[in-house]
Design a protein around this motif. Structure first.
Motif, PDB file in Angstrom:
ATOM      1  N   ASN A 202       1.024  -1.474   0.154  1.00  0.00           N
ATOM      2  CA  ASN A 202      -0.284   0.248   0.178  1.00  0.00           C
ATOM      3  C   ASN A 202       1.550   1.430  -0.047  1.00  0.00           C
ATOM      4  O   ASN A 202       0.620   2.284  -0.396  1.00  0.00           O
ATOM      5  CB  ASN A 202      -1.458   0.240   1.377  1.00  0.00           C
ATOM      6  CG  ASN A 202      -2.368  -1.206   0.804  1.00  0.00           C
ATOM      7  OD1 ASN A 202      -3.171  -0.522   0.463  1.00  0.00           O
ATOM      8  ND2 ASN A 202      -2.231  -2.149   1.844  1.00  0.00           N
ATOM      9  N   GLU A 221      -6.387   3.675   1.741  1.00  0.00           N
ATOM     10  CA  GLU A 221      -7.203   3.453   3.275  1.00  0.00           C
ATOM     11  C   GLU A 221      -7.286   1.713   3.284  1.00  0.00           C
ATOM     12  O   GLU A 221      -7.311   1.988   4.811  1.00  0.00           O
ATOM     13  CB  GLU A 221      -8.770   3.163   2.366  1.00  0.00           C
ATOM     14  CG  GLU A 221     -10.184   2.151   3.095  1.00  0.00           C
ATOM     15  CD  GLU A 221     -10.112   3.657   4.501  1.00  0.00           C
ATOM     16  OE1 GLU A 221      -9.612   4.181   4.291  1.00  0.00           O
ATOM     17  OE2 GLU A 221     -10.863   2.753   5.391  1.00  0.00           O
ATOM     18  N   ALA A 224      -4.510   2.543   6.107  1.00  0.00           N
ATOM     19  CA  ALA A 224      -5.268   3.400   7.228  1.00  0.00           C
ATOM     20  C   ALA A 224      -6.249   1.836   8.383  1.00  0.00           C
ATOM     21  O   ALA A 224      -5.460   1.455   9.275  1.00  0.00           O
ATOM     22  CB  ALA A 224      -6.924   3.966   6.743  1.00  0.00           C
ATOM     23  N   LYS A 244     -10.149  -6.912   8.929  1.00  0.00           N
ATOM     24  CA  LYS A 244      -9.485  -5.941   7.806  1.00  0.00           C
ATOM     25  C   LYS A 244      -7.765  -5.807   6.930  1.00  0.00           C
ATOM     26  O   LYS A 244      -8.003  -5.595   6.184  1.00  0.00           O
ATOM     27  CB  LYS A 244      -8.993  -4.686   9.377  1.00  0.00           C
ATOM     28  CG  LYS A 244     -10.835  -3.632  10.045  1.00  0.00           C
ATOM     29  CD  LYS A 244     -10.480  -3.065  11.163  1.00  0.00           C
ATOM     30  CE  LYS A 244     -11.305  -2.248  11.255  1.00  0.00           C
ATOM     31  NZ  LYS A 244     -11.073  -1.784  12.178  1.00  0.00           N
ATOM     32  N   THR A 307      -2.739   9.816   7.529  1.00  0.00           N
ATOM     33  CA  THR A 307      -3.714   8.287   7.787  1.00  0.00           C
ATOM     34  C   THR A 307      -3.320   7.874   8.881  1.00  0.00           C
ATOM     35  O   THR A 307      -4.586   7.120   9.309  1.00  0.00           O
ATOM     36  CB  THR A 307      -3.084   8.205   6.673  1.00  0.00           C
ATOM     37  OG1 THR A 307      -3.789   8.772   5.130  1.00  0.00           O
ATOM     38  CG2 THR A 307      -4.203   6.243   5.670  1.00  0.00           C
TER      39      THR A 307
END
Ligand SMILES: [Fe+2]
Length: 378
Positions: A202, A221, A224, A244, A307
């Protein structure tokens, strides 16, 4: 400038979603899958349950699990032999990156009978991937590589251990069943190392130099979600933290179609030369690689810092966060703690400069830079 964005894969996500597999096969007139996995997953209770569930619904299952941790060409040829000798009609890859990469390479091999490495993307071999491939389904069991959403497979030569990349949009799965329940029992070390790989995907995708605002949004995201869940998934896992992490790893792999960077080029040589776990190699290198990237890209680091809810929005604060996260998930800060010695540095730098990931780094990386980064991290 005209751009093209591809987000074509169907992802079924959620606890228990793997139970949809038998009905999915039936709806698609498939009854004889080759199930490709690794020797560890093949012995886990959830895997046996999936096979039993398929068999009880009339599906003829052939399991192929004779593969290496860092897969080689002969693994692919053996899987191809299993496909033809037992008359299969589809391929299901279940596992982490290695199993799914082998499954994808077998997929390519079925209707492309030249030497496997003729299709190596690095020598333009993707243009020969012109025939149809069997129906392909992926089921991840780790939250890290994101290979399940990818369109490439990294396979090494048996003798030289040189890594080749097989790539084609034809190698995308038709559907992914991403079931966080399959990741619940991952041991802490694997959770930490694969999770840091996902974070590296990411972050490197967000920083990569190509213009791709859709991937940038997904990558932020993803960062995060990992910030919220990795420590918990390692030290006190529950379904929420596992979910997640799994979706964040899928997002990282979707985002890195934009490109990766210096950290993956530091990490790949450790796996080639010392057989280091890919996630661990990224985890130890990411603070140093990110520090290298700060100058000139302070705005992007500010967005990463926001973030991560950091009070100090500097790139240096992001680097500090990465060191602290490694500490929390029991990953060492130094290459010497994972078996690297000073006599390895020159060879590692040679391999790193030849690696495919760093040309997309936001700033150029020289062989001297790689050497200095290895020395700094040693
Ligand atoms: Fe990776």
């Amino acid at each position: 400038m005209i751009s093209q964005f591809n987000f074509p894969t169907k992802i079924r996500f959620g606890a228990g979603v793997v139970s949809e597999l038998p009905a999915y096969l039936k709806d698609n007139n498939l009854s004889k899958p080759l199930v490709v996995t690794d020797p560890n997953v093949a012995n886990l209770p959830f895997f046996k349950q999936i096979v039993q569930d398929l068999s009880s619904k009339g599906v003829s299952v052939e399991v192929f699990s004779d593969i290496h941790k860092n897969p080689v060409k002969s693994d692919v040829y053996k899987g191809d032999e299993a496909y033809y000798s037992t008359d299969r009609d589809s391929i299901i890859g279940i596992g982490g990156g290695a199993a799914i990469d082998v499954a994808r390479a077998i997929l390519l091999r079925i209707n492309h009978r030249e030497d496997l490495f003729k299709y190596d993307d690095l020598i333009g071999g993707d243009v020969y991937v012109t025939n149809d491939v069997p129906h392909f389904i992926t089921i991840p069991t780790t939250a890290g590589t994101g290979s399940e959403v990818g369109r490439s497979a990294i396979i090494a030569d048996d003798e030289t251990h040189q890594k080749k990349i097989l790539f084609s949009p034809k190698l995308l799965a038709k559907i992914i069943f991403a079931d966080p329940l399959l990741t619940m029992d991952l041991p802490p070390f694997i959770t930490a190392a694969t999770g840091m790989d996902a974070l590296t995907h990411n972050m490197e995708a967000f920083l990569a130099k190509n213009w791709h605002p859709m991937c940038d949004g997904i990558a932020l995201e993803g960062i995060a979600l990992i910030h919220e869940s990795l420590e918990k998934a390692v030290n006190k896992p529950d379904l929420e933290s596992r979910s997640k992490m799994l979706i964040a790893s899928l997002m990282g792999a979707v985002a890195f179609q934009k490109g990766l960077g210096v950290v993956h080029s530091l990490a790949h040589p450790l796996s080639s030369l010392l057989d280091t776990h890919h996630g661990l190699a990224n985890a130890v290198n990411i603070p140093y690689g990110m520090k290298f990237n700060i100058a000139g890209f302070e705005d992007k680091f500010r967005r990463i810092a926001r973030t991560l809810d950091l009070k100090d929005e500097s790139g240096e604060a992001v680097v500090q966060y990465l060191f602290e996260l490694n500490t929390k998930v029991n990953i060492p800060h130094r290459l010497r703690d994972i078996g690297v010695k000073s006599e390895h540095i020159e060879t590692l730098a040679d391999l790193a400069i030849a690696d495919f990931a760093h040309p997309n780094n936001p700033k150029p990386v020289t062989r001297e830079d790689f050497k200095n980064l290895y020395l700094e991290a040693l």
